[in-house]
Write an enzyme that holds these catalytic residues in place. Structure first.
Site, mmCIF file in Angstrom:
data_model
loop_
_atom_site.group_PDB
_atom_site.id
_atom_site.type_symbol
_atom_site.label_atom_id
_atom_site.label_comp_id
_atom_site.label_asym_id
_atom_site.label_seq_id
_atom_site.Cartn_x
_atom_site.Cartn_y
_atom_site.Cartn_z
ATOM 1 C CE LYS B 76 -3.935 2.056 2.477
ATOM 2 N NZ LYS B 76 -4.867 1.939 3.616
ATOM 3 C CB SER B 151 -8.244 3.887 2.778
ATOM 4 O OG SER B 151 -7.415 3.201 3.701
ATOM 5 C CB SER B 175 -8.763 1.098 5.602
ATOM 6 O OG SER B 175 -9.434 2.330 5.566
#
Lengths: 95, 484
Positions: B76, B151, B175
């Site tokens: 990420k 997210s 998330s």
């Protein structure tokens, strides 16, 4: 809780955010709606409850006050917008 | 090859069925070929990946490989990666080449894993749909008209589209778990403090936690073995021994006590989701588990309390972005205040600005007690509810999300509706507990996630329970049809 234009301007100033005048009404609406959601908290009596700041009740660790990091100023300043003689440059603050 | 799990790929690498360079190249080619559709990566790092793959092949040949040596992973874009752009999905950091590695990245590096690239995400991890990214929305591989969740939406889409065997995510209010649910993945948010936050760009420091997003629970255990552990560089990292998370995967579930919070099932749960969850519970009952009703009376207050605590911490954390030391700087500032205001105003997106402003307001003089202290008291009550429930049961189960993946654009103009899509996941972060989402069925051909919430540092048990489900069902093996 409904926020006025002047409230949004004040908050934006405290947060050091430039917001265009055109956007203020939508911020006022959205922020007011969020505050309204948050208001649901007032339905609960929380007298005598200890506020919880952190998920684990362990206290913060302490360490000896020794220098452990190397000086990497030049390396870190490579990504700075503006530097001179190892200093970060900003617009003039003192005349 | 793209359907293989990490544990399968690891044995192929050890047995020299394939080399890490070949495997890495295959994934890089596939990303190049398909990611135009999904937009799951912000940065792909082919040269670095092949260099790491070559080193990994050397380690394998020399006989000192670990299980992740030579395995390609997607990271990420919230984790700082030395010498590689780390944007956090924001225009603010579009020019930011991180000068050091996050601890999580460092650990994967030590283990010999290969980094394919950095995945797309909601700006500063603030969002539940990946639509707030400066780099554009990510498409859900199950239906390109829908969001992958957020997210960690880029990580979820990349693994679901087989553009990486596994990825990392971070979870502040859901998330990892919500995108895992939307994309048919296994996602684990560990106990707060289990994984170091050093070098992971901070959103809400008392809630943020990194974890794996994988195709199976076994793979999640393998990744967590590398990610977890004490780190001097993170003052809130737990100084607790890390067990081998793969050791208890095969434990029998007989006698397991599963708590069902009655509040989750009272208020109009989507019928299709409810059906999948009931079927999943039947699987556990057949495996010898006992279902017990529990109560989390303050659960409806988790979203309101979260939208004080998280924005308050975000407004404080994001004050570091000031146009002075790194990141975006506006053109021709007239004075220092103009430099701050325009750099931040021009480079932060709308949702980030909203949250900074809510947090600033909640922390401002005269409102602090009414908002911030009140929210922390509610947080205590929510945490207490879980404590009482865990006196009666081993784990708590329910849906991960109130609906399956929604349409791109459907909720992006209405923050409140978007916030409520995390209604089942947020309480877990407020309490600091570990939580997982695993594939539990399909509703109208879209994945449904089962959430499993555990007691503090009980990740081994969560992974055991998830793995057993995956030996008894095949939902986790389903992939989007169009991928073939």
């Amino acid at each position: 809780m409904s926020l006025e234009k002047s409230d949004v301007e004040k908050i934006a100033h405290l947060a050091r955010l430039s917001i265009s005048d055109d956007d203020i009404p939508s911020y006022a609406d959205n922020l007011s709606n969020i505050l309204q959601l948050v208001e649901q908290m007032s339905s609960v009596d929380t007298n005598g409850i200890t506020p919880m700041a952190h998920p684990l009740s362990e206290s913060q660790r302490l360490r000896e006050d020794n220098v452990t990091e190397l000086n990497q100023r030049d390396h870190f300043q490579q990504i700075a917008p503006a530097t001179k003689n190892g200093l970060y440059l900003v617009p003039k603050v003192i005349e | 090859m793209f359907e293989k799990t990490i544990s399968e790929l690891a044995s192929d690498l050890q047995n020299k069925v394939i080399s890490s360079v070949e495997l890495t190249q295959a994934y890089l080619d596939r990303i190049q070929q398909l990611d135009g559709i999904y937009n799951s990566y912000i940065t792909v790092t082919p040269e670095l990946a092949l260099q790491q793959a070559k080193l990994a092949d050397g380690r394998i040949a020399a006989g000192n490989a670990e299980i992740l040596t030579g395995i390609p992973l997607a990271q990420k874009d919230i984790f700082c990666t030395n010498g590689v752009k780390t944007s956090c999905g924001s225009k603010m950091l579009n020019n930011f080449i991180a000068p050091y590695d996050a601890t999580v990245i460092h650990k994967f590096h030590q283990a010999g894993a290969v980094m394919l690239g950095k995945t797309n995400m909601d700006e500063f991890a603030m969002g539940s749909s990946n639509e707030t990214s400066f780099y554009g929305a990510v498409k859900n591989p199950w239906n390109a008209e829908t969001v992958p969740g957020g997210s960690s939406g880029g990580s979820a889409a990349a693994v679901a589209a087989r553009l990486a065997p596994a990825a990392t995510g971070t979870d502040t209010g859901g998330s990892i778990r919500q995108p895992a649910a939307f994309c048919n993945l296994t996602g684990l948010k560990p106990t707060y403090g289990r994984v170091s936050r050093y070098g992971m760009i901070a959103f809400a420091s008392s809630l943020d936690q990194a974890g794996p997003m994988t195709r199976t629970a076994k793979d999640a255990a393998i990744l967590l073995n590398t990610m977890a552990g004490f780190d001097e560089k993170d003052s809130t990292c737990a100084n607790k021994a890390v067990p081998d998370y793969t050791a208890e995967l095969n434990k029998n579930l007989a006698g397991l006590k599963i708590g069902l919070p009655k509040e989750y099932f009272e208020k109009g749960m989507d019928a299709e989701i409810a059906k999948s969850i009931e079927e999943a519970l039947d699987v556990y009952k057949k495996a010898g588990a006992e279902i017990i009703e529990v109560s989390l009376p303050n659960s409806s207050l988790s979203v309101p309390a979260y939208y004080v605590v998280a924005p308050a911490e975000c407004s404080s954390n994001l004050s570091r972005f000031d146009g002075v030391r790194f990141g975006y700087r506006c053109e021709n500032p007239v004075d220092l205040e103009d430099l701050y205001k325009r750099s931040r105003g021009e480079a932060f997106g709308e949702e980030v600005k909203r949250r900074i402003m809510i947090g600033t307001y909640a922390l401002s003089s005269g409102f602090y007690d009414a908002y911030y202290i009140k929210a922390q008291k509610i947080r205590q009550l929510i945490s207490q509810d879980f404590k009482e429930a865990f006196e009666k049961v081993d784990v708590i189960m329910g849906p991960t999300t109130p609906s399956t993946a929604f349409k791109i654009g459907e909720k992006s103009n209405d923050p409140i509706t978007m916030y409520l899509s995390d209604i089942y996941t947020i309480a877990v972060n407020l309490a600091g507990l570990p939580g997982m989402s695993i594939p539990a069925g399909l509703a109208n051909n879209m994945p449904v996630g089962l959430q499993i919430i555990g007691n503090y540092f009980d990740e081994s048990r969560l992974l055991n329970i998830a793995h057993q489900f995956q030996t008894l069902t095949d939902w986790h093996t389903k992939s989007p049809e169009r991928l073939g």
